[in-house]
Write a protein that holds these residues in place. Structure first.
Motif, PDB file in Angstrom:
ATOM      1  N   TYR A 577       0.729  -1.220  -0.145  1.00  0.00           N
ATOM      2  CA  TYR A 577      -0.001   0.035   0.029  1.00  0.00           C
ATOM      3  C   TYR A 577       0.927   1.237   0.067  1.00  0.00           C
ATOM      4  CZ  TYR A 577      -3.379   3.531   1.993  1.00  0.00           C
ATOM      5  OH  TYR A 577      -3.964   4.613   2.246  1.00  0.00           O
ATOM      6  N   ASN A 578       0.727   2.005  -1.114  1.00  0.00           N
ATOM      7  CA  ASN A 578       1.439   3.289  -0.994  1.00  0.00           C
ATOM      8  C   ASN A 578       0.357   4.310  -0.900  1.00  0.00           C
ATOM      9  OD1 ASN A 578       2.544   5.510  -1.792  1.00  0.00           O
ATOM     10  ND2 ASN A 578       3.788   4.663  -3.410  1.00  0.00           N
ATOM     11  N   PRO A 579       0.433   4.904   0.389  1.00  0.00           N
ATOM     12  CA  PRO A 579      -0.654   5.921   0.655  1.00  0.00           C
ATOM     13  C   PRO A 579      -0.747   7.197  -0.283  1.00  0.00           C
ATOM     14  CG  PRO A 579       0.281   5.149   2.604  1.00  0.00           C
ATOM     15  CD  PRO A 579       1.077   4.607   1.435  1.00  0.00           C
ATOM     16  N   GLN A 580       0.456   7.774  -0.292  1.00  0.00           N
ATOM     17  CA  GLN A 580       0.623   8.713  -1.386  1.00  0.00           C
ATOM     18  C   GLN A 580       0.284   8.617  -2.650  1.00  0.00           C
ATOM     19  OE1 GLN A 580       2.853   8.100   1.051  1.00  0.00           O
ATOM     20  NE2 GLN A 580       3.380   9.827   2.347  1.00  0.00           N
ATOM     21  N   LEU A 631       4.969  -1.195  11.814  1.00  0.00           N
ATOM     22  CA  LEU A 631       3.633  -0.688  12.276  1.00  0.00           C
ATOM     23  C   LEU A 631       3.493  -1.558  13.824  1.00  0.00           C
ATOM     24  CD1 LEU A 631       0.881  -0.296   9.737  1.00  0.00           C
ATOM     25  CD2 LEU A 631       1.878   1.317  11.188  1.00  0.00           C
ATOM     26  N   GLU A 632       3.440  -0.689  14.902  1.00  0.00           N
ATOM     27  CA  GLU A 632       3.149  -1.344  16.217  1.00  0.00           C
ATOM     28  C   GLU A 632       1.803  -1.634  16.433  1.00  0.00           C
ATOM     29  OE1 GLU A 632       4.663   1.627  18.924  1.00  0.00           O
ATOM     30  OE2 GLU A 632       6.673   0.877  18.883  1.00  0.00           O
ATOM     31  N   LYS A 633       1.042  -0.757  15.640  1.00  0.00           N
ATOM     32  CA  LYS A 633      -0.522  -1.310  15.668  1.00  0.00           C
ATOM     33  C   LYS A 633      -1.090  -0.842  14.374  1.00  0.00           C
ATOM     34  CE  LYS A 633      -4.904  -0.089  17.856  1.00  0.00           C
ATOM     35  NZ  LYS A 633      -5.591   0.542  19.120  1.00  0.00           N
ATOM     36  N   SER A 634      -1.759  -1.985  13.587  1.00  0.00           N
ATOM     37  CA  SER A 634      -2.146  -1.633  12.353  1.00  0.00           C
ATOM     38  C   SER A 634      -3.755  -1.613  12.275  1.00  0.00           C
ATOM     39  CB  SER A 634      -2.041  -2.950  11.317  1.00  0.00           C
ATOM     40  OG  SER A 634      -2.364  -2.781  10.068  1.00  0.00           O
ATOM     41  N   LEU A 635      -4.337  -1.377  11.201  1.00  0.00           N
ATOM     42  CA  LEU A 635      -5.832  -1.271  10.877  1.00  0.00           C
ATOM     43  C   LEU A 635      -6.261  -2.585  10.653  1.00  0.00           C
ATOM     44  CD1 LEU A 635      -6.151   2.086   8.952  1.00  0.00           C
ATOM     45  CD2 LEU A 635      -6.200   1.839  11.371  1.00  0.00           C
ATOM     46  N   PRO A 636      -7.088  -3.117  11.350  1.00  0.00           N
ATOM     47  CA  PRO A 636      -7.989  -4.437  11.130  1.00  0.00           C
ATOM     48  C   PRO A 636      -8.164  -4.294   9.328  1.00  0.00           C
ATOM     49  CG  PRO A 636      -8.654  -3.501  13.130  1.00  0.00           C
ATOM     50  CD  PRO A 636      -7.968  -2.509  12.442  1.00  0.00           C
ATOM     51  N   VAL A 637      -8.638  -3.737   8.842  1.00  0.00           N
ATOM     52  CA  VAL A 637      -9.037  -3.525   7.470  1.00  0.00           C
ATOM     53  C   VAL A 637      -7.902  -3.772   6.794  1.00  0.00           C
ATOM     54  CG1 VAL A 637     -10.004  -2.380   5.630  1.00  0.00           C
ATOM     55  CG2 VAL A 637     -11.257  -2.124   7.575  1.00  0.00           C
ATOM     56  N   LEU A 638      -6.602  -3.160   7.109  1.00  0.00           N
ATOM     57  CA  LEU A 638      -5.572  -3.373   6.154  1.00  0.00           C
ATOM     58  C   LEU A 638      -4.963  -4.716   6.143  1.00  0.00           C
ATOM     59  CD1 LEU A 638      -3.180  -0.197   6.587  1.00  0.00           C
ATOM     60  CD2 LEU A 638      -4.648  -0.724   4.405  1.00  0.00           C
ATOM     61  N   ASP A 639      -5.102  -5.203   7.449  1.00  0.00           N
ATOM     62  CA  ASP A 639      -4.707  -6.539   7.816  1.00  0.00           C
ATOM     63  C   ASP A 639      -5.450  -7.569   7.173  1.00  0.00           C
ATOM     64  OD1 ASP A 639      -3.040  -5.665   9.744  1.00  0.00           O
ATOM     65  OD2 ASP A 639      -4.219  -5.910  11.400  1.00  0.00           O
ATOM     66  N   MET A 640      -6.862  -7.327   6.953  1.00  0.00           N
ATOM     67  CA  MET A 640      -7.522  -8.293   6.351  1.00  0.00           C
ATOM     68  C   MET A 640      -7.423  -8.172   4.631  1.00  0.00           C
ATOM     69  SD  MET A 640     -11.448  -6.753   5.838  1.00  0.00           S
ATOM     70  CE  MET A 640     -11.776  -5.603   4.588  1.00  0.00           C
ATOM     71  N   LEU A 641      -6.809  -7.088   4.181  1.00  0.00           N
ATOM     72  CA  LEU A 641      -6.364  -7.048   2.852  1.00  0.00           C
ATOM     73  C   LEU A 641      -5.133  -7.317   2.727  1.00  0.00           C
ATOM     74  CD1 LEU A 641      -7.804  -3.176   2.062  1.00  0.00           C
ATOM     75  CD2 LEU A 641      -8.836  -5.900   1.629  1.00  0.00           C
ATOM     76  N   ASN A 642      -4.526  -8.179   3.608  1.00  0.00           N
ATOM     77  CA  ASN A 642      -3.204  -8.716   3.563  1.00  0.00           C
ATOM     78  C   ASN A 642      -2.141  -7.718   3.013  1.00  0.00           C
ATOM     79  OD1 ASN A 642      -1.181 -11.026   4.026  1.00  0.00           O
ATOM     80  ND2 ASN A 642      -1.565 -11.743   1.802  1.00  0.00           N
ATOM     81  N   SER A 662       1.464  -7.520  11.417  1.00  0.00           N
ATOM     82  CA  SER A 662       0.074  -8.422  11.656  1.00  0.00           C
ATOM     83  C   SER A 662      -1.059  -8.450  10.670  1.00  0.00           C
ATOM     84  CB  SER A 662      -0.623  -7.346  12.569  1.00  0.00           C
ATOM     85  OG  SER A 662      -0.961  -6.029  11.997  1.00  0.00           O
ATOM     86  N   ALA A 663      -0.400  -8.416   9.224  1.00  0.00           N
ATOM     87  CA  ALA A 663      -1.367  -8.737   8.211  1.00  0.00           C
ATOM     88  C   ALA A 663      -1.946 -10.225   8.088  1.00  0.00           C
ATOM     89  CB  ALA A 663      -0.576  -8.399   6.768  1.00  0.00           C
ATOM     90  N   ASN A 664      -3.108 -10.295   7.992  1.00  0.00           N
ATOM     91  CA  ASN A 664      -3.636 -11.699   8.287  1.00  0.00           C
ATOM     92  C   ASN A 664      -3.126 -12.731   7.357  1.00  0.00           C
ATOM     93  OD1 ASN A 664      -5.188  -9.950   9.802  1.00  0.00           O
ATOM     94  ND2 ASN A 664      -7.282 -10.829   8.799  1.00  0.00           N
ATOM     95  N   GLY A 665      -2.740 -12.646   6.223  1.00  0.00           N
ATOM     96  CA  GLY A 665      -2.045 -13.437   5.190  1.00  0.00           C
ATOM     97  C   GLY A 665      -3.074 -13.801   4.318  1.00  0.00           C
TER      98      GLY A 665
END
Length: 828
Positions: A577-580, A631-642, A662-665
């Motif tokens: 993911y490239n936010p910019q 990232l010490e704490k991610s967003l669960p949505v980003l995690d589910m998108l692996n 913490s990406a879900n895989g």
């Protein structure tokens, strides 16, 4: 021999078009390529499918490198039996973009010859159309598909005119092939806009036939055109069906959501938001730049030279001459209503003058059909500046709300105006001397009356735009703005004089021809030469030899940087993911990206980021461990998108990788399903969803999932990714009890099929856009295969349509032969 000599002018025109196209884009002869920003972005998007085909020889209809996954139907996919595309490639045999410029010329020349315009005038008319500034600047932007579709527009019109003029067989052939080529150019917005002009032509000929009571001819003509359209659609069936299917998945379709990201109710009922559709709307007065190129400044990076107020201002600020010259070569002169403009859509002062002469003097009523096309599309190009008409079309005219950048509908103006101009030039030489003088005087008074009004009304314009607010924030900025306004005023005046000079020379040439001081041919060459020179001088300001780069720059548009190298060391399955740069194509070139560059990007993938991720980016940044770059704490949505890696941009524009451990895989079992009743509720649920443990499902859409909401998941439950290709994914699942698995892949039911141990099973949409699948107890092989039925269906229709095409044309030729034989028998 005499009959063969009739073709010599056409052969010379054909060769002339080749030569002029190559001369204008002469760097292609050195192997260079035009730098096209949109094509660079496209190459980033298409890199994965290009590599896949190179490695396997198989056409890929699904890419995993863009927007979490999407069909490649609008990414240059090649379909079986696409012989029309092969014909198109044969026609466009020159290096790009000379091939498109040649096609502009050739197609428009055929149209004018169809309209019984003499070859010499048709030759210059074709050049005037091809060098219309908008048609040239779209090359620089990389809008190749748009240029491609525009290039075939005149050929479509030619076919329609032939049919209505009782040239049934050749008309059917030209119409069928032209429409087929137009459709395969794959820019449906341009094709859609062409329908407005065709509608006016159809009305004109229908009224004409009804008045003459030639009903048999009318019904036969419409029957031929209908048959041609059906066959042309049929030979493009695969692309059309696939695109129509995909459109419901893209941002061009009305969203399922009724709420905005802030929770407010959406006001729009169209496929796209009104503001998005009309973002690029021509200013009403700005349309005058069709006649006076830089009346509204031109583009946003104009070269004003060293004899300019801006240059002198920079010198006075203490800059060197080199610095001042560089600054003066990139001045934001444009002060119109549109967000970004690279150049004016100039179609030529001489073209306009001759078109007006046609409207005054030409007795052919068909001019009113072209005039109607001009007026309607010009009004529609004003978009939000003529809100009533635009709103009506968005709500009541089918498909109008599927397209944005309404200013681009002016291509119909740029098609019709040169037609009228050459009709006017032809008419001038056919008129009696008295009428020549009369209409030349009327047209001159009209044109210079416009110039006079604009000259006297100069003070009515502010010469500023909303973008200038930036300069007004500081004292120095306000000083520069005053200089910029002065510069804009000078350009305004200069271009009024420029257009007046060119038109004045044409008036002089036509007056000399009227007095018989010069021949018709000499006058035609002089007027035609001036008309083309006028346009080319403007074109070269924006697309010229400096726009070309060595071929390797376009062939390998992106280079790996250390951040890419670091991420690519990880051989597991993940996304980046490239936010910019989420809506750019660079990340896609090297990685499986959650974003990309596409005007038809998947809607749900876009919405998840707009609603769930982007509003929380600042919170995300607060949880970065800057030492470890994790990232010490991610967003669960980003995690589910692996999303395992983020590419962040530093203040010095360097990309650095950030690990999200913490990406879900690729896939996981969940303990529970959260039941909701609408897409809005599903989107809201994502905000607090514990994506590793639960999934949210719309039970109105999938009522069969409402039966069971909780599942037992122990430490032995696993899902292993065994084999991965973009169009075929295989997992091994192991669980002691029946469970429910979420797969971090996009749900696209019109192509993806799920199999458990080789048995086709239904799968479901969960978490708004991902795939969910009930898994039986035990060890199983789970597969997802992309098997789009639309490709097979479209291919069958395509083959049948080609058979029908040959029968259609064969029958026409036979009918024509029989008619000729019958005529010869009657003569005996």
């Amino acid at each position: 021999m005499k009959k063969a000599s009739l073709y010599y002018p056409h052969i010379l025109a054909f060769l002339g078009f080749i030569l002029i196209a190559l001369l204008y884009f002469s760097p292609v002869l050195q192997g260079k390529k035009l730098y096209q920003s949109d094509i660079v972005q496209y190459m980033g998007m298409a890199k994965a499918q290009t590599d896949f085909k190179a490695e396997t020889g198989e056409e890929l209809y699904w890419t995993d490198h863009a927007f979490l996954g999407m069909p490649t139907y609008q990414l240059g996919a090649h379909y079986p039996y696409n012989y029309i595309k092969k014909l198109d490639h044969a026609i466009r045999f020159l290096p790009r973009p000379a091939d498109y410029l040649f096609l502009y010329f050739l197609s428009f020349y055929v149209l004018l010859i169809t309209m019984r315009i003499p070859p010499l005038k048709a030759f210059f008319g074709a050049l005037a159309f091809g060098f219309s500034t908008y048609l040239i600047i779209i090359f620089g932007a990389g809008h190749n598909a748009k240029a491609h579709a525009i290039a075939y527009m005149p050929l479509v019109v030619a076919g329609v005119l032939l049919v209505f003029r009782k040239r049934y067989v050749i008309g059917a052939l030209v119409t069928t092939l032209a429409v087929a080529l137009e459709i395969q150019a794959n820019h449906f917005q341009m094709t859609y806009y062409l329908l407005f002009l065709l509608a006016f032509l159809g009305i004109y000929y229908t009224v004409k036939a009804i008045r003459a009571k030639t009903y048999n001819h009318l019904f036969l003509s419409w029957g031929i055109l209908l048959g041609s359209a059906i066959i042309a659609l049929g030979v493009n069936a695969t692309n059309l069906l696939a695109t129509a299917e995909f459109s419901t998945f893209s941002i061009r379709h009305k969203s399922e959501l009724t709420l905005q990201p802030d929770g407010a109710t959406k006001q729009t009922t169209s496929a796209m938001d009104y503001d998005y559709i009309t973002e690029y709307s021509y200013g009403i007065a700005e349309s005058l730049n069709l006649i006076f190129p830089r009346l509204f400044g031109g583009g946003m990076a104009e070269d004003v030279g060293i004899d300019s107020p801006v240059y002198q201002y920079v010198i006075n600020q203490g800059a060197s001459m080199t610095e001042a010259e560089k600054f003066a070569s990139n001045v934001p002169l444009y002060w119109g209503d549109q967000p970004i403009v690279e150049a004016p859509a100039y179609l030529g002062a001489i073209v306009f003058f001759l078109a007006v002469f046609c409207l005054f003097a030409d007795r052919r009523k068909i001019k009113y059909a072209f005039l109607a096309g001009i007026v309607l599309t010009l009004l529609l190009s004003w978009g939000k500046n003529l809100a009533g008409l635009t709103t009506f079309f968005i709500h009541y005219i089918p498909l109008y709300d599927k397209f944005r950048a309404v200013s681009s509908i002016q291509v119909i103006v740029e098609l019709c105006m040169p037609i009228l101009a050459i009709m006017g030039l032809q008419t001038f030489f056919k008129l009696e001397e008295k009428e020549q003088k009369k209409y030349l005087l009327q047209t001159s008074l009209f044109f210079f009356g416009m110039v006079g009004l604009l000259w006297l009304g100069k003070d009515a314009f502010s010469f500023t735009s909303y973008r200038d607010q930036f300069y007004a924030q500081t004292d120095q900025g306000r000083v520069f703005l005053s200089v910029l306004i002065k510069q804009r005023q000078e350009v305004y005046t200069a271009d009024l004089l420029r257009s007046s000079l060119f038109v004045g020379l044409v008036i002089g040439a036509l007056f000399l021809a009227h007095k018989k001081y010069v021949s018709t041919i000499m006058a035609t060459v002089f007027v035609g030469g001036l008309m083309v020179t006028d346009l080319v001088l403007i074109d070269k300001k924006y697309v010229n030899n400096d726009s070309f780069v060595p071929a390797y720059v376009m062939e390998v548009p992106f280079q790996k940087i250390p951040a890419d190298e670091y991420i690519l060391q990880d051989k597991t399955h993940y996304r980046v993911y490239n936010p910019q740069g989420r809506l750019q194509g660079k990340t896609n070139y090297f990685h499986k990206s959650v974003g990309g560059y596409s005007a038809v990007r998947p809607q749900k993938a876009d919405e998840v980021f707009i609603y769930q991720v982007e509003p929380q980016l600042n919170t995300l940044i607060d949880h970065i461990n800057q030492t470890a770059m994790t990232l010490e704490k991610s967003l669960p949505v980003l995690d589910m998108l692996n999303v395992k890696y983020l590419l962040l941009q530093t203040q010095d524009n360097q990309d650095i990788p950030l690990l999200n451990a913490s990406a879900n895989g690729p896939a996981w079992f969940v303990q529970s399903l959260q039941m909701v009743q609408s897409p809005d509720e599903e989107m809201k649920a994502l905000a607090s969803l514990q994506t590793k443990k639960e999934a949210v499902v719309n039970t109105v859409k999938f009522p069969e999932l409402a039966v069971k909401s909780s599942f037992s998941v122990d430490s032995t439950a696993t899902i292993v990714l065994d084999q991965y290709q973009p169009n075929h994914v295989q997992y091994t699942t192991q669980n002691n009890q029946a469970g429910f698995a979420v797969f971090s892949e996009v749900f696209y039911e019109k192509g993806w099929n799920a199999y458990i141990d080789n048995q086709l099973v239904p799968h479901y949409e969960v978490n708004y856009l991902l795939r969910g699948l009930p898994i039986p107890t035990g060890k199983h092989r789970v597969e997802f295969k992309f098997e789009p039925q639309v490709i097979q269906t479209g291919s069958r229709i395509t083959i049948a349509s080609f058979v029908l095409l040959f029968l259609f044309l064969g029958g026409g030729l036979y009918w024509n032969k029989r008619k000729k034989q019958k005529k010869e028998a009657q003569e005996w």
